[in-house]
Scaffold this active site. Sequence first.
Site, PDB file in Angstrom:
ATOM      1  N   GLY A  73      45.739  35.761  36.032  1.00  0.00           N
ATOM      2  CA  GLY A  73      46.465  36.922  35.529  1.00  0.00           C
ATOM      3  C   GLY A  73      47.918  36.917  35.986  1.00  0.00           C
ATOM      4  N   ASN A 152      44.832  49.007  39.175  1.00  0.00           N
ATOM      5  CA  ASN A 152      43.768  48.369  39.962  1.00  0.00           C
ATOM      6  C   ASN A 152      43.282  49.234  41.117  1.00  0.00           C
ATOM      7  OD1 ASN A 152      46.569  47.397  40.402  1.00  0.00           O
ATOM      8  ND2 ASN A 152      45.731  46.602  42.306  1.00  0.00           N
ATOM      9  N   GLY A 201      40.343  36.071  34.226  1.00  0.00           N
ATOM     10  CA  GLY A 201      38.901  35.822  34.092  1.00  0.00           C
ATOM     11  C   GLY A 201      38.051  36.468  35.171  1.00  0.00           C
ATOM     12  N   HIS A 202      38.539  36.412  36.427  1.00  0.00           N
ATOM     13  CA  HIS A 202      37.645  36.811  37.518  1.00  0.00           C
ATOM     14  C   HIS A 202      37.429  38.315  37.624  1.00  0.00           C
ATOM     15  CE1 HIS A 202      40.493  37.947  40.913  1.00  0.00           C
ATOM     16  NE2 HIS A 202      41.345  37.340  40.110  1.00  0.00           N
ATOM     17  N   CYS A 326      45.256  42.701  47.884  1.00  0.00           N
ATOM     18  CA  CYS A 326      46.507  42.081  48.308  1.00  0.00           C
ATOM     19  C   CYS A 326      47.174  42.873  49.427  1.00  0.00           C
ATOM     20  CB  CYS A 326      47.460  41.973  47.127  1.00  0.00           C
ATOM     21  SG  CYS A 326      46.652  41.470  45.626  1.00  0.00           S
TER      22      CYS A 326
HETATM   23  N1  PLP Z   1      47.180  42.535  37.591  1.00  0.00           N
HETATM   24  C1  PLP Z   1      46.288  43.391  38.076  1.00  0.00           C
HETATM   25  C2  PLP Z   1      46.287  44.819  37.617  1.00  0.00           C
HETATM   26  C3  PLP Z   1      45.344  42.961  39.018  1.00  0.00           C
HETATM   27  O1  PLP Z   1      44.453  43.827  39.513  1.00  0.00           O
HETATM   28  C4  PLP Z   1      45.381  41.610  39.443  1.00  0.00           C
HETATM   29  C5  PLP Z   1      44.457  41.135  40.493  1.00  0.00           C
HETATM   30  O2  PLP Z   1      44.044  41.897  41.361  1.00  0.00           O
HETATM   31  C6  PLP Z   1      46.339  40.755  38.878  1.00  0.00           C
HETATM   32  C7  PLP Z   1      47.229  41.246  37.955  1.00  0.00           C
HETATM   33  C8  PLP Z   1      46.415  39.313  39.257  1.00  0.00           C
HETATM   34  O3  PLP Z   1      45.355  38.572  38.670  1.00  0.00           O
HETATM   35  P1  PLP Z   1      44.965  37.137  39.249  1.00  0.00           P
HETATM   36  O4  PLP Z   1      44.234  37.372  40.519  1.00  0.00           O
HETATM   37  O5  PLP Z   1      44.110  36.506  38.206  1.00  0.00           O
HETATM   38  O6  PLP Z   1      46.238  36.389  39.434  1.00  0.00           O
END
Ligand code: PLP
Length: 391
Positions: A73, A152, A201-202, A326
């Site tokens: 993502g 998130n 994907g995850h 994060c």
């Molecule tokens: N955007 C949002 C809203 C997310 O929650 C996350 C991952 O927590 C990401 C982007 C990043 O995705 P990825 O872990 O596949 O890089």
Amino acid sequence: MGAPLIYLDNNATTMVAPEVIEAMMPFFGEQWGNPSSIHHFGGSVHRSIDRAREQVAQLIGASAEEIVFTGCGSESDNMALKGFFAAHGNQTRIITSAVEHPAVRNTARYLKERGATLVELEVDPQGCIDPAVFDQLPIDEHTIVSLMWANNETGVLFPVEAIAVKVKARGGTMHTDAVQAAGKLAIDLRSAPIDLLAISGHKLHAPKGIGVMYIRKGVAIEPLIHGGHQEAGIRAGTENVPYCVGLGVACALALKHRSEENGGIRRLRDRLETELLSRCAGAKLNGHKTQRLSNTTNISFENIEGEAILLHLDESGIAASSGSACTTGSLEPSHVMRAMGIPYTFAHSSTRFSLSRYTTVHEIDRVIEVMPGIVDKLRSISPFVGKESHG
Ligand code: PLP
């Protein structure tokens, strides 16, 4: 106690669905060809990627040619913003929000240092943005608006479809980080004029290390990775075939089960939320009550340390999260809580429970059973109790 048994951290990552693993396995074995090869070994693998592209497209109401496979993502978000900047240079104006995931937030700030103009919109105390704000903002063909579809940490939804209509009417480009929304919400890009959309994907029961960038036909984005002609020349590099196939199956499963699952997940989430808010003293919901993903609840417990809650839950075999994965490791409230203006004594203890189709009522009842005891215990030893609020 050993590893957590009850997993309520599905906004951080999800279990890979057994059907997804099964679909991926042949591509680690007999189907090892390069999808770009014109011979037999490549042909069948190529068809499998085509099918996966079609499955992803169906989930969001797109055409297969508009789907670009990426590594995650974050890569998709970077591709949207940096790809736009590469085409528009210092004329670029980025409009985003104060609660974006770092994949957008830090990329936008990085581009600001390199000459782009950046506007970070405030949210209200419930984490929402009023689309009317966009009527007052300068938007032209050099403007990219990047707003997450679902947050998130809180699950709060931005009205990205309505905002996209306003942005397009003024000639701007609309990007949405739909990493938390895809697979949970009905997304139909035939009716929503969104130009660029990121998926990971995850977050929907496919593995980590695969993402998607949707690029509407006719929207020009400069590639981040130059090289071969793969992915229509937008993202060079031999495709990660097993993961593309796995993501395709995950999207097909999400489409098939979305409405019935969402109803069930919402009932479990509401049960958890209602009980925790009534049984735990000083508990308060963070984020809008209804304008929200059905799988997420984010609750603060006044005057308690969020990390301590997580550790006690972990000891009881329950995995949850404080803020996004994060930001775990830092004791400061997350940028999302700060942007919503949540007072420090609450923001500090923000605890996110995020459910999935695998969550059961027994698991939810177990959390309801143990949480009040954890809150009482931690509050009795809290260094904050009796102290002035830091606001
Ligand atoms: N955007 C949002 C809203 C997310 O929650 C996350 C991952 O927590 C990401 C982007 C990043 O995705 P990825 O872990 O596949 O890089």
